[in-house]
Write a protein that holds these residues in place. Structure first.
Motif, PDB file in Angstrom:
ATOM      1  N   ALA A  24       0.740  -1.273   0.069  1.00 50.15           N
ATOM      2  CA  ALA A  24       0.051  -0.092   0.063  1.00 50.15           C
ATOM      3  C   ALA A  24       0.803   1.236   0.087  1.00 50.15           C
ATOM      4  O   ALA A  24       0.663   2.186  -0.885  1.00 50.15           O
ATOM      5  N   PRO A  25       1.794   1.528   0.782  1.00 50.15           N
ATOM      6  CA  PRO A  25       2.609   2.907   0.782  1.00 50.15           C
ATOM      7  C   PRO A  25       3.274   3.005  -0.656  1.00 50.15           C
ATOM      8  O   PRO A  25       3.198   4.065  -0.869  1.00 50.15           O
ATOM      9  N   MET A  26       3.722   1.905  -1.370  1.00 48.64           N
ATOM     10  CA  MET A  26       4.329   2.141  -2.563  1.00 48.64           C
ATOM     11  C   MET A  26       3.117   2.963  -3.679  1.00 48.64           C
ATOM     12  O   MET A  26       3.262   3.804  -4.164  1.00 48.64           O
ATOM     13  N   VAL A  27       2.185   2.082  -3.638  1.00 51.31           N
ATOM     14  CA  VAL A  27       0.989   2.106  -4.597  1.00 51.31           C
ATOM     15  C   VAL A  27       0.647   3.464  -4.286  1.00 51.31           C
ATOM     16  O   VAL A  27       0.150   4.320  -5.169  1.00 51.31           O
ATOM     17  N   GLY A  28       0.214   3.691  -2.897  1.00 55.08           N
ATOM     18  CA  GLY A  28      -0.366   5.170  -2.593  1.00 55.08           C
ATOM     19  C   GLY A  28       0.754   6.367  -3.023  1.00 55.08           C
ATOM     20  O   GLY A  28       0.182   7.219  -3.464  1.00 55.08           O
ATOM     21  N   ARG A  29       1.764   6.255  -2.824  1.00 54.95           N
ATOM     22  CA  ARG A  29       2.592   7.083  -3.191  1.00 54.95           C
ATOM     23  C   ARG A  29       2.753   7.460  -4.626  1.00 54.95           C
ATOM     24  O   ARG A  29       2.664   8.731  -5.219  1.00 54.95           O
ATOM     25  N   VAL A  30       2.791   6.458  -5.529  1.00 53.34           N
ATOM     26  CA  VAL A  30       2.788   6.456  -6.941  1.00 53.34           C
ATOM     27  C   VAL A  30       1.575   7.263  -7.578  1.00 53.34           C
ATOM     28  O   VAL A  30       1.486   8.061  -8.322  1.00 53.34           O
ATOM     29  N   LEU A  31       0.359   6.666  -6.990  1.00 56.65           N
ATOM     30  CA  LEU A  31      -0.784   7.313  -7.402  1.00 56.65           C
ATOM     31  C   LEU A  31      -1.144   8.651  -6.891  1.00 56.65           C
ATOM     32  O   LEU A  31      -1.626   9.528  -7.836  1.00 56.65           O
ATOM     33  N   PHE A  32      -0.821   8.971  -5.756  1.00 54.28           N
ATOM     34  CA  PHE A  32      -1.031  10.270  -5.337  1.00 54.28           C
ATOM     35  C   PHE A  32      -0.150  11.350  -5.960  1.00 54.28           C
ATOM     36  O   PHE A  32      -0.796  12.192  -6.444  1.00 54.28           O
ATOM     37  N   ASN A  33       1.180  10.930  -6.248  1.00 53.79           N
ATOM     38  CA  ASN A  33       2.049  11.942  -7.077  1.00 53.79           C
ATOM     39  C   ASN A  33       1.672  11.847  -8.472  1.00 53.79           C
ATOM     40  O   ASN A  33       1.795  13.094  -9.004  1.00 53.79           O
ATOM     41  N   ALA A  34       1.055  11.018  -8.875  1.00 51.05           N
ATOM     42  CA  ALA A  34       0.677  11.117 -10.265  1.00 51.05           C
ATOM     43  C   ALA A  34      -0.648  11.809 -10.518  1.00 51.05           C
ATOM     44  O   ALA A  34      -0.890  12.393 -11.637  1.00 51.05           O
ATOM     45  N   GLY A  35      -1.361  12.129  -9.261  1.00 48.88           N
ATOM     46  CA  GLY A  35      -2.564  12.918  -9.316  1.00 48.88           C
ATOM     47  C   GLY A  35      -3.839  12.231  -9.281  1.00 48.88           C
ATOM     48  O   GLY A  35      -4.881  12.907  -9.101  1.00 48.88           O
ATOM     49  N   PHE A  36      -4.027  11.143  -9.000  1.00 45.31           N
ATOM     50  CA  PHE A  36      -5.093  10.203  -8.555  1.00 45.31           C
ATOM     51  C   PHE A  36      -5.416  10.696  -6.875  1.00 45.31           C
ATOM     52  O   PHE A  36      -4.651  10.840  -6.277  1.00 45.31           O
ATOM     53  N   ARG A  37      -6.773  10.727  -6.873  1.00 45.65           N
ATOM     54  CA  ARG A  37      -7.289  11.230  -5.604  1.00 45.65           C
ATOM     55  C   ARG A  37      -8.688  10.495  -5.087  1.00 45.65           C
ATOM     56  O   ARG A  37      -8.968  10.641  -4.048  1.00 45.65           O
ATOM     57  N   MET A  38      -8.685   9.516  -5.870  1.00 44.14           N
ATOM     58  CA  MET A  38      -9.956   8.675  -5.329  1.00 44.14           C
ATOM     59  C   MET A  38      -9.413   7.204  -5.580  1.00 44.14           C
ATOM     60  O   MET A  38      -9.317   6.863  -6.468  1.00 44.14           O
ATOM     61  N   LEU A  39      -9.412   6.435  -4.487  1.00 41.45           N
ATOM     62  CA  LEU A  39      -8.645   5.245  -4.373  1.00 41.45           C
ATOM     63  C   LEU A  39      -9.586   4.278  -3.593  1.00 41.45           C
ATOM     64  O   LEU A  39     -10.394   4.733  -2.698  1.00 41.45           O
ATOM     65  N   GLU A  40      -9.777   3.054  -4.149  1.00 40.25           N
ATOM     66  CA  GLU A  40     -10.716   2.068  -3.392  1.00 40.25           C
ATOM     67  C   GLU A  40      -9.825   0.833  -3.366  1.00 40.25           C
ATOM     68  O   GLU A  40      -9.411   0.359  -4.284  1.00 40.25           O
ATOM     69  N   VAL A  41     -10.098   0.039  -2.115  1.00 40.12           N
ATOM     70  CA  VAL A  41      -9.650  -1.380  -2.283  1.00 40.12           C
ATOM     71  C   VAL A  41     -10.683  -2.316  -1.942  1.00 40.12           C
ATOM     72  O   VAL A  41     -11.434  -2.318  -1.072  1.00 40.12           O
ATOM     73  N   PRO A  42     -11.012  -2.914  -2.911  1.00 43.66           N
ATOM     74  CA  PRO A  42     -11.845  -4.365  -2.923  1.00 43.66           C
ATOM     75  C   PRO A  42     -11.886  -5.012  -1.671  1.00 43.66           C
ATOM     76  O   PRO A  42     -10.884  -5.452  -1.307  1.00 43.66           O
ATOM     77  N   LEU A  43     -13.076  -5.118  -1.065  1.00 43.39           N
ATOM     78  CA  LEU A  43     -12.827  -6.107   0.264  1.00 43.39           C
ATOM     79  C   LEU A  43     -13.169  -7.477   0.073  1.00 43.39           C
ATOM     80  O   LEU A  43     -12.759  -8.220   0.913  1.00 43.39           O
ATOM     81  N   ASN A  44     -12.789  -8.076  -1.181  1.00 44.98           N
ATOM     82  CA  ASN A  44     -13.161  -9.492  -1.413  1.00 44.98           C
ATOM     83  C   ASN A  44     -11.392  -9.941  -1.621  1.00 44.98           C
ATOM     84  O   ASN A  44     -11.341 -10.990  -2.059  1.00 44.98           O
ATOM     85  N   ARG A  45     -10.518  -9.411  -0.873  1.00 42.37           N
ATOM     86  CA  ARG A  45      -9.408  -9.962  -0.934  1.00 42.37           C
ATOM     87  C   ARG A  45      -8.883  -9.895   0.450  1.00 42.37           C
ATOM     88  O   ARG A  45      -9.147  -8.715   1.220  1.00 42.37           O
ATOM     89  N   PRO A  46      -7.747 -10.745   1.081  1.00 47.03           N
ATOM     90  CA  PRO A  46      -7.321 -10.815   2.427  1.00 47.03           C
ATOM     91  C   PRO A  46      -6.660  -9.563   2.732  1.00 47.03           C
ATOM     92  O   PRO A  46      -5.960  -8.812   1.661  1.00 47.03           O
ATOM     93  N   ARG A 194       4.320   4.490 -14.881  1.00 45.51           N
ATOM     94  CA  ARG A 194       4.022   4.672 -16.208  1.00 45.51           C
ATOM     95  C   ARG A 194       2.498   4.572 -16.775  1.00 45.51           C
ATOM     96  O   ARG A 194       1.807   5.249 -17.404  1.00 45.51           O
ATOM     97  N   SER A 195       1.806   3.625 -16.046  1.00 45.31           N
ATOM     98  CA  SER A 195       0.308   3.361 -16.237  1.00 45.31           C
ATOM     99  C   SER A 195      -0.463   4.732 -15.587  1.00 45.31           C
ATOM    100  O   SER A 195      -1.428   5.207 -16.105  1.00 45.31           O
ATOM    101  N   ALA A 196      -0.015   4.876 -14.522  1.00 48.76           N
ATOM    102  CA  ALA A 196      -0.756   6.136 -13.582  1.00 48.76           C
ATOM    103  C   ALA A 196      -0.512   7.366 -14.772  1.00 48.76           C
ATOM    104  O   ALA A 196      -1.478   8.050 -14.880  1.00 48.76           O
ATOM    105  N   GLN A 197       0.716   7.662 -15.185  1.00 51.87           N
ATOM    106  CA  GLN A 197       0.917   8.563 -15.694  1.00 51.87           C
ATOM    107  C   GLN A 197       0.129   8.688 -17.379  1.00 51.87           C
ATOM    108  O   GLN A 197      -0.232   9.787 -17.596  1.00 51.87           O
ATOM    109  N   ALA A 198      -0.033   7.753 -17.684  1.00 51.67           N
ATOM    110  CA  ALA A 198      -0.914   7.493 -19.140  1.00 51.67           C
ATOM    111  C   ALA A 198      -2.288   7.767 -18.818  1.00 51.67           C
ATOM    112  O   ALA A 198      -2.871   8.668 -19.773  1.00 51.67           O
ATOM    113  N   PHE A 199      -2.880   7.338 -17.665  1.00 52.45           N
ATOM    114  CA  PHE A 199      -4.173   7.558 -17.316  1.00 52.45           C
ATOM    115  C   PHE A 199      -4.406   9.137 -17.316  1.00 52.45           C
ATOM    116  O   PHE A 199      -5.322   9.697 -17.778  1.00 52.45           O
ATOM    117  N   VAL A 200      -3.362   9.771 -16.358  1.00 50.15           N
ATOM    118  CA  VAL A 200      -3.430  11.137 -16.160  1.00 50.15           C
ATOM    119  C   VAL A 200      -3.402  12.019 -17.251  1.00 50.15           C
ATOM    120  O   VAL A 200      -4.152  13.085 -17.408  1.00 50.15           O
TER     121      VAL A 200
END
Length: 210
Positions: A24-46, A194-200
């Motif tokens: 989570a810390p790495m994923v959050g850092r990358v997405l927030f830095n890219a400009g994502f502001r809405m994140l959901e974690v589906p509950l059907n995984r441990p 790369r993926s995050a930047q492409a979407f942004v």
């Protein structure tokens, strides 16, 4: 609350299915830095609740973090207990929608038909997740949009990529939910960046009217 879904923002909800607390810390850092502001974690995984907690702890003030695949009222309570504010479901569960709305959370249920759309809005939904978008092409979205209240936020989810976003926006989409095209469990930081930047970049192009 629905201001976050207005076309001038064109929000993108990052769907982080399978996210672990350790990742989570790495994923959050990358997405927030890219400009994502809405994140959901589906509950059907441990580990989903703990991973969501970690994202909440590092999120910018303007971020909206919560859960996906919310199937019952007890799930809403569990998300609220750790500070989550976004409730996303794959279906139109009216009890989940109304409970989330009553607790000041953003309810974004999944719908695929006009009947489901109107039921969700009557229950208090703040926006509608059009799912699966593979079954709801832009032409279908345009038809559904025509019979809904004019400012209803519509977010296609499923198979969304930087190349097909424009067609949905032209048909009336006000945002997107993005899953496997953005994030897969175990993704390397460089690939996620790369993926995050492409979407942004695709979103910025659409917002500029290019």
């Amino acid at each position: 609350m629905t201001d976050i879904f207005r076309p001038a923002v064109l929000p993108m909800v990052a769907i982080l299915r399978g996210l672990t607390p350790q990742e989570a810390p790495m994923v959050g850092r990358v997405l927030f830095n890219a400009g994502f502001r809405m994140l959901e974690v589906p509950l059907n995984r441990p580990g989903a609740i703990e991973a969501m907690q970690r994202l909440i702890g590092m999120a910018p003030d303007d971020a909206l973090i919560g859960a996906g695949t919310v199937l019952k009222v007890a799930d809403v309570n569990a998300v609220k207990d750790v500070g989550g504010r976004l409730i996303v479901s794959p279906h139109c569960a009216e009890d989940v929608i109304s409970h989330a709305a009553a607790n000041g959370m953003i309810a974004l249920p999944g719908v695929a038909t006009p009947t489901e759309a109107f039921r969700a809005l009557a229950a208090g939904a703040h926006g509608l997740k059009l799912f699966p978008a593979e079954m709801i092409p832009p032409s279908a979205l345009k038809a559904i949009r025509s019979i809904l209240p004019p400012n209803t936020p519509l977010l296609p989810v499923g198979g969304i990529n930087p190349q097909n976003m424009a067609g949905y926006v032209a048909a009336g989409a006000t945002g997107f939910g993005i899953g496997g095209q953005l994030y897969q469990p175990g993704v390397e930081e460089a690939a996620l960046t790369r993926s995050a930047q492409a979407f942004v970049a695709a979103r910025e192009k659409l917002l500029q009217g290019a």
